[in-house]
Motif scaffolding. Structure first.
Motif, PDB file in Angstrom:
ATOM      1  N   TRP A   1       0.843  -1.202   0.000  1.00  0.00           N
ATOM      2  CA  TRP A   1       0.000   0.000   0.000  1.00  0.00           C
ATOM      3  C   TRP A   1       0.877   1.251   0.000  1.00  0.00           C
ATOM      4  CZ3 TRP A   1      -4.878   0.885  -1.049  1.00  0.00           C
ATOM      5  CH2 TRP A   1      -5.399   2.139  -0.753  1.00  0.00           C
ATOM      6  N   GLN A   2       1.929   1.268   0.804  1.00  0.00           N
ATOM      7  CA  GLN A   2       2.833   2.421   0.852  1.00  0.00           C
ATOM      8  C   GLN A   2       3.566   2.608  -0.474  1.00  0.00           C
ATOM      9  OE1 GLN A   2       5.341   2.091   4.294  1.00  0.00           O
ATOM     10  NE2 GLN A   2       3.671   2.496   5.709  1.00  0.00           N
TER      11      GLN A   2
ATOM     12  N   ASP B   1       1.087   4.183  -2.713  1.00  0.00           N
ATOM     13  CA  ASP B   1       0.790   5.523  -2.215  1.00  0.00           C
ATOM     14  C   ASP B   1       1.933   6.484  -2.550  1.00  0.00           C
ATOM     15  OD1 ASP B   1      -0.855   7.378  -0.901  1.00  0.00           O
ATOM     16  OD2 ASP B   1       0.214   7.090   0.987  1.00  0.00           O
ATOM     17  N   ALA B   2       3.159   6.045  -2.338  1.00  0.00           N
ATOM     18  CA  ALA B   2       4.319   6.900  -2.620  1.00  0.00           C
ATOM     19  C   ALA B   2       4.497   7.132  -4.113  1.00  0.00           C
ATOM     20  CB  ALA B   2       5.583   6.259  -2.040  1.00  0.00           C
TER      21      ALA B   2
END
Length: 108
Positions: free
Chosen positions: A43-44, A47-48
């Motif tokens: 997810w990160q 997201d990034a």
């Protein structure tokens, strides 16, 4: 503390029901934690990377698919239930490891 791989090696050299239970419980706990951590990390990543992370040329989606495949083949909800059932009720986890250990124990 032994690594799971070391515990598996010990089991192969001297199978026992006790070792089989410990390996199954440790393996289940590892899968529960890995599912949570991998999901958060993926997810990160997306997201990034925002919209760039989904560009087909980067093929970053393969990481999510691989993580999801491992998680769906070893559902963490079942692994957590196995750990809980053992902790609360003392139920021995069932697996081919138990069968191998029982065969060895009965020959002794």
């Amino acid at each position: 503390m032994l690594l799971l791989a070391d515990a598996l090696d010990e089991f192969q050299s001297a199978p026992s029901a006790r070792r089989a239970r410990r390996i199954l419980l440790d393996s289940a706990a590892t899968q529960v934690v890995n599912t949570e951590l991998t999901g958060a990390a993926i997810w990160q990543l997306f997201d990034a990377g925002s919209a760039s992370a989904v560009k087909s040329g980067l093929a970053l989606d393969r990481h999510w698919r691989n993580a999801r495949t491992v998680s769906s083949h070893n559902p963490s909800v079942y692994k957590a239930a196995l750990i809980g059932d053992h902790t609360v009720n003392g139920t021995a986890p069932r697996s081919f490891l138990n069968t191998a250990a029982e065969d060895t124990d009965s020959r002794a």
